[in-house]
Design a protein around this motif. Structure first.
Motif, mmCIF file in Angstrom:
data_model
loop_
_atom_site.group_PDB
_atom_site.id
_atom_site.type_symbol
_atom_site.label_atom_id
_atom_site.label_comp_id
_atom_site.label_asym_id
_atom_site.label_seq_id
_atom_site.Cartn_x
_atom_site.Cartn_y
_atom_site.Cartn_z
ATOM 1 N N LYS A 266 19.072 27.350 0.526
ATOM 2 C CA LYS A 266 17.795 26.853 0.009
ATOM 3 C C LYS A 266 18.113 26.109 -1.269
ATOM 4 C CE LYS A 266 13.135 27.575 -1.105
ATOM 5 N NZ LYS A 266 12.825 26.202 -1.360
ATOM 6 N N LEU A 267 17.798 24.831 -1.273
ATOM 7 C CA LEU A 267 18.035 24.037 -2.465
ATOM 8 C C LEU A 267 16.767 23.994 -3.294
ATOM 9 C CD1 LEU A 267 20.006 21.031 -0.953
ATOM 10 C CD2 LEU A 267 20.904 22.987 -2.193
ATOM 11 N N ARG A 268 16.909 24.195 -4.576
ATOM 12 C CA ARG A 268 15.768 24.074 -5.473
ATOM 13 C C ARG A 268 15.452 22.592 -5.613
ATOM 14 N NH1 ARG A 268 12.639 27.693 -6.093
ATOM 15 N NH2 ARG A 268 12.057 26.917 -8.102
ATOM 16 N N SER A 269 14.208 22.287 -5.749
ATOM 17 C CA SER A 269 13.817 20.895 -5.936
ATOM 18 C C SER A 269 12.596 20.850 -6.835
ATOM 19 C CB SER A 269 13.501 20.229 -4.596
ATOM 20 O OG SER A 269 12.347 20.824 -4.032
ATOM 21 N N PHE A 270 12.273 19.667 -7.274
ATOM 22 C CA PHE A 270 11.045 19.519 -8.031
ATOM 23 C C PHE A 270 9.894 19.874 -7.116
ATOM 24 C CE2 PHE A 270 13.772 16.580 -10.442
ATOM 25 C CZ PHE A 270 13.633 17.183 -11.687
ATOM 26 N N ARG A 271 8.980 20.619 -7.614
ATOM 27 C CA ARG A 271 7.857 21.122 -6.816
ATOM 28 C C ARG A 271 7.135 20.007 -6.070
ATOM 29 N NH1 ARG A 271 6.068 23.681 -3.428
ATOM 30 N NH2 ARG A 271 4.022 24.595 -3.437
ATOM 31 N N CYS A 272 6.961 18.852 -6.706
ATOM 32 C CA CYS A 272 6.184 17.784 -6.065
ATOM 33 C C CYS A 272 6.913 17.189 -4.860
ATOM 34 C CB CYS A 272 5.829 16.697 -7.068
ATOM 35 S SG CYS A 272 7.248 15.868 -7.767
ATOM 36 N N TYR A 273 8.201 17.446 -4.711
ATOM 37 C CA TYR A 273 8.927 16.903 -3.565
ATOM 38 C C TYR A 273 8.803 17.791 -2.333
ATOM 39 C CZ TYR A 273 11.278 13.914 -6.979
ATOM 40 O OH TYR A 273 11.565 13.020 -7.951
ATOM 41 N N ASP A 274 8.429 19.055 -2.510
ATOM 42 C CA ASP A 274 8.416 20.000 -1.401
ATOM 43 C C ASP A 274 7.601 19.509 -0.209
ATOM 44 O OD1 ASP A 274 10.057 21.654 -2.785
ATOM 45 O OD2 ASP A 274 8.520 23.127 -3.314
ATOM 46 N N ARG A 275 6.441 18.923 -0.439
ATOM 47 C CA ARG A 275 5.583 18.478 0.660
ATOM 48 C C ARG A 275 6.021 17.160 1.244
ATOM 49 N NH1 ARG A 275 -0.273 19.510 -1.851
ATOM 50 N NH2 ARG A 275 0.107 21.602 -2.554
ATOM 51 N N SER A 276 6.886 16.429 0.560
ATOM 52 C CA SER A 276 7.295 15.110 1.055
ATOM 53 C C SER A 276 8.417 15.200 2.063
ATOM 54 C CB SER A 276 7.717 14.225 -0.117
ATOM 55 O OG SER A 276 8.888 14.742 -0.712
ATOM 56 N N LYS A 277 8.901 16.397 2.371
ATOM 57 C CA LYS A 277 10.034 16.555 3.285
ATOM 58 C C LYS A 277 9.626 16.530 4.751
ATOM 59 C CE LYS A 277 12.469 19.338 -0.058
ATOM 60 N NZ LYS A 277 12.896 20.670 -0.406
ATOM 61 N N ASN A 278 8.341 16.471 5.023
ATOM 62 C CA ASN A 278 7.861 16.516 6.424
ATOM 63 C C ASN A 278 8.285 15.314 7.204
ATOM 64 O OD1 ASN A 278 6.626 18.889 5.736
ATOM 65 N ND2 ASN A 278 4.710 17.899 5.188
ATOM 66 N N GLN B 283 0.840 -1.190 0.000
ATOM 67 C CA GLN B 283 0.000 0.000 0.000
ATOM 68 C C GLN B 283 0.873 1.237 0.000
ATOM 69 O OE1 GLN B 283 -2.881 -0.033 3.120
ATOM 70 N NE2 GLN B 283 -3.684 -2.037 2.575
ATOM 71 N N ILE B 284 0.368 2.288 -0.563
ATOM 72 C CA ILE B 284 1.089 3.557 -0.573
ATOM 73 C C ILE B 284 0.938 4.203 0.799
ATOM 74 C CG2 ILE B 284 1.208 5.857 -1.616
ATOM 75 C CD1 ILE B 284 0.116 4.591 -4.191
ATOM 76 N N SER B 285 2.061 4.671 1.348
ATOM 77 C CA SER B 285 2.045 5.301 2.671
ATOM 78 C C SER B 285 1.298 6.634 2.619
ATOM 79 C CB SER B 285 3.471 5.536 3.157
ATOM 80 O OG SER B 285 4.079 6.547 2.370
ATOM 81 N N ASP B 286 0.904 7.125 3.796
ATOM 82 C CA ASP B 286 0.236 8.430 3.870
ATOM 83 C C ASP B 286 1.154 9.525 3.322
ATOM 84 O OD1 ASP B 286 -2.041 7.311 4.947
ATOM 85 O OD2 ASP B 286 -1.438 7.708 7.029
#
Length: 137
Positions: A125-137, A3-6
């Motif tokens: 501040k490192l640039r990253s792909f936008r979709c990764y920004d929320r996964s850093k929590n 299953q995909i994690s939260d």
């Protein structure tokens, strides 16, 4: 069953993926679309390179050495030496892209600072792909 994690579910779709349908519709209407995606070549591959690929008779396309192709590193060293830069092929590391090269430089920089007991820290501040920004929590 896996299953995909939260956390995985919280990662938003890539902005590029959101734009693709708009680009496709524009192309269907005859509008020229300039793709500015990372990594997609926008120049024609030289015929000599295509010919080399066509003549390859390999059953497996292997990875190169982790430092990069020795012949390429040797030729790069020779090129820089002709410009007056004293460098050898042992000092050249071929990476898969600019981001990896910068990451390697940061790792080496901090490793040397730690080895020399420098305790100051650099934050950036490192640039990253936008979709990764929320996964850093």
């Amino acid at each position: 069953m896996l299953q995909i994690s939260d956390k995985g579910k919280a990662i938003p779709a890539s902005p590029i993926r959101k734009l693709v349908p708009y680009a496709d519709k524009a192309k269907q209407k005859g509008i020229q679309v300039f793709h500015l995606n990372i990594g997609q070549p926008d120049i024609q591959t030289p015929e000599i390179a295509l010919e080399v690929v066509r003549r390859m008779q390999l059953s497996v396309i292997e990875y190169t050495a982790s430092a990069g192709n020795y012949s390429l590193r040797t030729k790069l060293a020779g090129y820089y030496q002709k410009l007056g830069i004293p460098i050898t092929e042992q000092e050249i590391l071929i990476t898969t892209g600019g981001s990896e090269a910068i990451l390697f430089c940061f790792h080496e920089y901090f490793k040397r600072r730690r080895r020399n007991n420098h305790t100051r820290t650099i934050l950036c501040k490192l640039r990253s792909f936008r979709c990764y920004d929320r996964s850093k929590n």
